[in-house]
Scaffold this motif. Structure first.
Motif, PDB file in Angstrom:
ATOM      1  N   LYS A  29      63.234  -2.547  16.650  1.00 53.08           N
ATOM      2  CA  LYS A  29      62.563  -0.968  15.833  1.00 53.08           C
ATOM      3  C   LYS A  29      61.546  -0.750  15.583  1.00 53.08           C
ATOM      4  CE  LYS A  29      65.732  -0.412  19.637  1.00 53.08           C
ATOM      5  NZ  LYS A  29      65.430  -0.523  21.301  1.00 53.08           N
ATOM      6  N   GLY A  30      60.226   0.039  15.578  1.00 55.20           N
ATOM      7  CA  GLY A  30      59.781   0.685  14.429  1.00 55.20           C
ATOM      8  C   GLY A  30      58.811  -0.199  15.038  1.00 55.20           C
ATOM      9  N   PRO A  31      58.365  -0.015  13.710  1.00 60.19           N
ATOM     10  CA  PRO A  31      56.388  -0.792  13.252  1.00 60.19           C
ATOM     11  C   PRO A  31      56.708  -2.205  13.397  1.00 60.19           C
ATOM     12  CG  PRO A  31      56.366   1.703  12.391  1.00 60.19           C
ATOM     13  CD  PRO A  31      57.754   0.880  12.482  1.00 60.19           C
ATOM     14  N   GLN A  32      55.817  -2.554  14.821  1.00 60.56           N
ATOM     15  CA  GLN A  32      56.403  -3.759  14.476  1.00 60.56           C
ATOM     16  C   GLN A  32      54.521  -4.776  14.019  1.00 60.56           C
ATOM     17  OE1 GLN A  32      58.386  -5.655  17.317  1.00 60.56           O
ATOM     18  NE2 GLN A  32      59.463  -3.143  17.687  1.00 60.56           N
ATOM     19  N   VAL A  33      54.952  -6.250  13.797  1.00 63.79           N
ATOM     20  CA  VAL A  33      53.635  -7.039  13.169  1.00 63.79           C
ATOM     21  C   VAL A  33      54.686  -8.352  14.622  1.00 63.79           C
ATOM     22  CG1 VAL A  33      52.555  -8.305  12.310  1.00 63.79           C
ATOM     23  CG2 VAL A  33      53.275  -6.146  11.219  1.00 63.79           C
ATOM     24  N   TRP A  34      53.808  -8.796  15.464  1.00 63.59           N
ATOM     25  CA  TRP A  34      54.640  -9.970  16.244  1.00 63.59           C
ATOM     26  C   TRP A  34      53.278 -11.030  15.911  1.00 63.59           C
ATOM     27  CZ3 TRP A  34      54.256  -7.398  21.684  1.00 63.59           C
ATOM     28  CH2 TRP A  34      55.526  -6.783  21.684  1.00 63.59           C
ATOM     29  N   ILE A  35      53.362 -12.186  15.751  1.00 63.93           N
ATOM     30  CA  ILE A  35      52.602 -13.409  15.077  1.00 63.93           C
ATOM     31  C   ILE A  35      53.125 -14.916  16.310  1.00 63.93           C
ATOM     32  CG2 ILE A  35      52.266 -15.259  13.562  1.00 63.93           C
ATOM     33  CD1 ILE A  35      53.238 -13.305  11.548  1.00 63.93           C
ATOM     34  N   GLY A  36      52.377 -14.792  16.941  1.00 60.74           N
ATOM     35  CA  GLY A  36      52.220 -16.292  17.873  1.00 60.74           C
ATOM     36  C   GLY A  36      51.653 -17.178  17.988  1.00 60.74           C
ATOM     37  N   ALA A  37      52.007 -17.783  17.651  1.00 63.98           N
ATOM     38  CA  ALA A  37      51.394 -19.075  17.069  1.00 63.98           C
ATOM     39  C   ALA A  37      51.170 -20.590  18.202  1.00 63.98           C
ATOM     40  CB  ALA A  37      51.596 -20.145  15.909  1.00 63.98           C
ATOM     41  N   GLY A  38      49.875 -20.695  18.361  1.00 63.75           N
ATOM     42  CA  GLY A  38      50.148 -21.602  20.023  1.00 63.75           C
ATOM     43  C   GLY A  38      50.889 -21.205  21.401  1.00 63.75           C
ATOM     44  N   ILE A  39      51.831 -22.099  21.726  1.00 59.39           N
ATOM     45  CA  ILE A  39      52.659 -21.956  23.417  1.00 59.39           C
ATOM     46  C   ILE A  39      53.912 -20.439  22.433  1.00 59.39           C
ATOM     47  CG2 ILE A  39      54.342 -22.609  22.641  1.00 59.39           C
ATOM     48  CD1 ILE A  39      52.412 -22.170  25.743  1.00 59.39           C
ATOM     49  N   GLY A  40      53.691 -20.689  21.102  1.00 55.71           N
ATOM     50  CA  GLY A  40      54.510 -19.396  21.250  1.00 55.71           C
ATOM     51  C   GLY A  40      53.766 -18.081  20.942  1.00 55.71           C
ATOM     52  N   ILE A  41      53.019 -18.221  22.025  1.00 61.21           N
ATOM     53  CA  ILE A  41      52.976 -16.569  22.043  1.00 61.21           C
ATOM     54  C   ILE A  41      53.452 -15.806  22.766  1.00 61.21           C
ATOM     55  CG2 ILE A  41      51.475 -17.525  24.376  1.00 61.21           C
ATOM     56  CD1 ILE A  41      50.411 -14.417  21.190  1.00 61.21           C
ATOM     57  N   THR A  42      54.481 -17.131  23.795  1.00 66.37           N
ATOM     58  CA  THR A  42      55.501 -16.680  25.399  1.00 66.37           C
ATOM     59  C   THR A  42      56.468 -15.820  25.246  1.00 66.37           C
ATOM     60  OG1 THR A  42      56.538 -18.689  24.740  1.00 66.37           O
ATOM     61  CG2 THR A  42      54.765 -18.766  26.311  1.00 66.37           C
ATOM     62  N   PRO A  43      56.860 -14.909  24.412  1.00 65.67           N
ATOM     63  CA  PRO A  43      57.511 -14.201  23.959  1.00 65.67           C
ATOM     64  C   PRO A  43      57.072 -12.980  23.723  1.00 65.67           C
ATOM     65  CG  PRO A  43      57.951 -15.542  22.717  1.00 65.67           C
ATOM     66  CD  PRO A  43      57.365 -16.177  22.833  1.00 65.67           C
ATOM     67  N   PHE A  44      55.888 -12.996  23.669  1.00 69.60           N
ATOM     68  CA  PHE A  44      55.163 -11.514  23.316  1.00 69.60           C
ATOM     69  C   PHE A  44      54.385 -11.437  24.119  1.00 69.60           C
ATOM     70  CE2 PHE A  44      55.222 -13.683  18.866  1.00 69.60           C
ATOM     71  CZ  PHE A  44      56.281 -13.431  18.209  1.00 69.60           C
TER      72      PHE A  44
END
Length: 432
Positions: free
Chosen positions: A290-305
């Motif tokens: 919850k709250g302000p967030q930073v998402w980091i998706g690297a390569g195929i790790g982008i999928t959940p984002f």
């Protein structure tokens, strides 16, 4: 993983000591300790089999499935260590009764169980062995558990099967046996959702696979994963993939596959429209921060984002997605994410192209986002990058409790390779 799950495992392992005082009177302490190690191995293996069932209560007790599977792995390794010690330390006691043919059979099955489990654990942690071969051999672990249970039931021991400790171990063996038969049951006996491949979209080496339900659809939350079995492509073993689309009323799903390993490479080559797919899930709690967030998706790790961005409300606290990639030309779902960023003012997309900007580090992240310390950081990508960020983010004002990452790996080693690399690095430093 959840504390209550760890407490439950610890309590189950220590429970035999409730009856130990009466059992230990006049007994050889060393042999008695060896007997306990045998019980501990059975208890640990029973819990390991229980987690492998992926029953709904597993995540509730032990935590998200990615963390539960890590506990599953270490329970198996711990059981193997206990069995080896049990076999090494003499467990024989005088005055327990006469050896019969049944007792001798139990001893033989115990030996078979020991060496069989040892081979299978080595195969499990030797991650260079192809996934499909490991998966095929892994099913035999349950058979060796049954051999171990038979060994326990009919071996000579300082208590009877009808005593309180004996009844407790009956329950343990029963739970482990039930869990093994459940995971080994024909697929038609276990709940699965049936889908069909509706469309395949290529992004360089990666592919996005859209699935249409054939019957009752799966209900999931953005950020979760499921196990997919692509029967039409002769890929009989289910494999976990993150669902890269937000929940839809129609029940349609999408997964994105990159050829990173033995099985994913086979999947990306073998799929075609119209093929049948069985889906088991959903699992995982990723993306619940919850709250302000930073998402980091690297390569195929982008999928959940991608799924989380699709489901992001417009009145949400600010979210910044750092998409780490080598080349934007064939980046999976990039256009989709750019469209979401253009439509949702709360969502910011930053491309981090490593040939131009270098590898993303905690320091570079802090320089890019001055308010980093006030945000929670969610990461999905390579393990080496996750470890580096986990180590360095606290120095940039992000405590460990605010760093969340998807750690699901159906099969992992035990750090032997990293230890060898460390030794080699130390050797090179001494040479210099």
């Amino acid at each position: 993983m959840k504390v209550q799950g760890l407490i439950l495992v610890a309590a189950a392992l220590l429970a035999p000591f409730l009856w130990w005082t009466s059992i230990a009177q006049g007994r050889d302490g060393v042999a008695l300790f060896s007997q306990y190690l045998g019980l501990m191995a059975l208890i640990a293996m029973a819990f390991s089999h229980l987690i492998a069932t992926r029953w709904p209560g597993v995540e509730m007790v032990f935590g998200p499935m990615d963390q539960s599977y890590r506990l599953h792995k270490w329970l198996g390794i711990g059981a193997m260590v206990a069995i080896l010690l049990h076999d090494t330390i003499d467990a024989e006691m005088r005055g327990l009764g006469r050896e019969t043919a049944l007792v001798e059979l139990a001893e033989t099955l115990g030996e078979i169980s020991l060496y069989g489990l040892l081979i299978l654990v080595v195969i499990t942690i030797a991650t260079f062995i192809p996934y499909h071969l490991w998966k095929w051999t892994h099913r035999f672990i349950g058979i060796f558990f049954l051999f171990g249970a038979f060994h326990y039931l009919f071996i000579l021991k300082p208590f009877k099967n009808g005593d309180p400790l004996g009844l407790y171990m009956y329950v343990v063996c029963g739970i482990g046996t039930l869990a093994y038969f459940w995971t080994s049951a024909p697929r038609g006996w276990r709940p699965r959702r049936k889908y069909e491949i509706a469309k395949i979209t290529s992004y360089g080496d990666a592919i996005a696979v859209d699935l249409a339900p054939k019957g009752r659809p799966l209900r999931h939350r953005a950020g979760q994963f499921a196990f997919f079995r692509f029967s039409g492509a002769n890929l009989n073993e289910p494999h976990p993939f993150t669902i890269s689309s937000a929940p839809e009323i129609t029940g349609a799903l999408r997964l994105t596959v990159a050829p990173l390993g033995d099985l994913t490479a086979r999947v990306s080559r073998a799929l075609a429209e119209g093929q049948a797919v069985e889906v088991d899930g959903p699992y995982g709690h990723f993306g619940r921060a919850k709250g302000p967030q930073v998402w980091i998706g690297a390569g195929i790790g982008i999928t959940p984002f991608v799924a989380l961005a699709q489901a992001l409300p417009k009145d949400t606290p600010p979210v910044t997605l750092i998409y780490c990639l080598r080349d934007s030309a064939d980046a999976p779902h990039l256009a989709e994410l750019q469209a979401i960023a253009a439509d949702n003012a709360a969502f910011e997309l930053i491309l981090w192209i490593s040939p131009e900007r270098g590898r993303l580090s905690a320091k570079a992240l802090s320089e890019t986002l001055p308010d980093l310390g006030n945000r929670k950081v969610l990461f999905c990508g390579p393990t080496t990058m996750q470890r580096a960020l986990s180590r360095d983010l606290p120095a940039e004002g992000v405590p460990q409790r605010n760093f969340h990452f998807e750690a699901f790996e159906i099969r992992t080693g035990i750090g032997i390779r990293r230890f060898a690399e460390w030794l080699w690095q130390r050797r090179e430093e001494r040479k210099a």
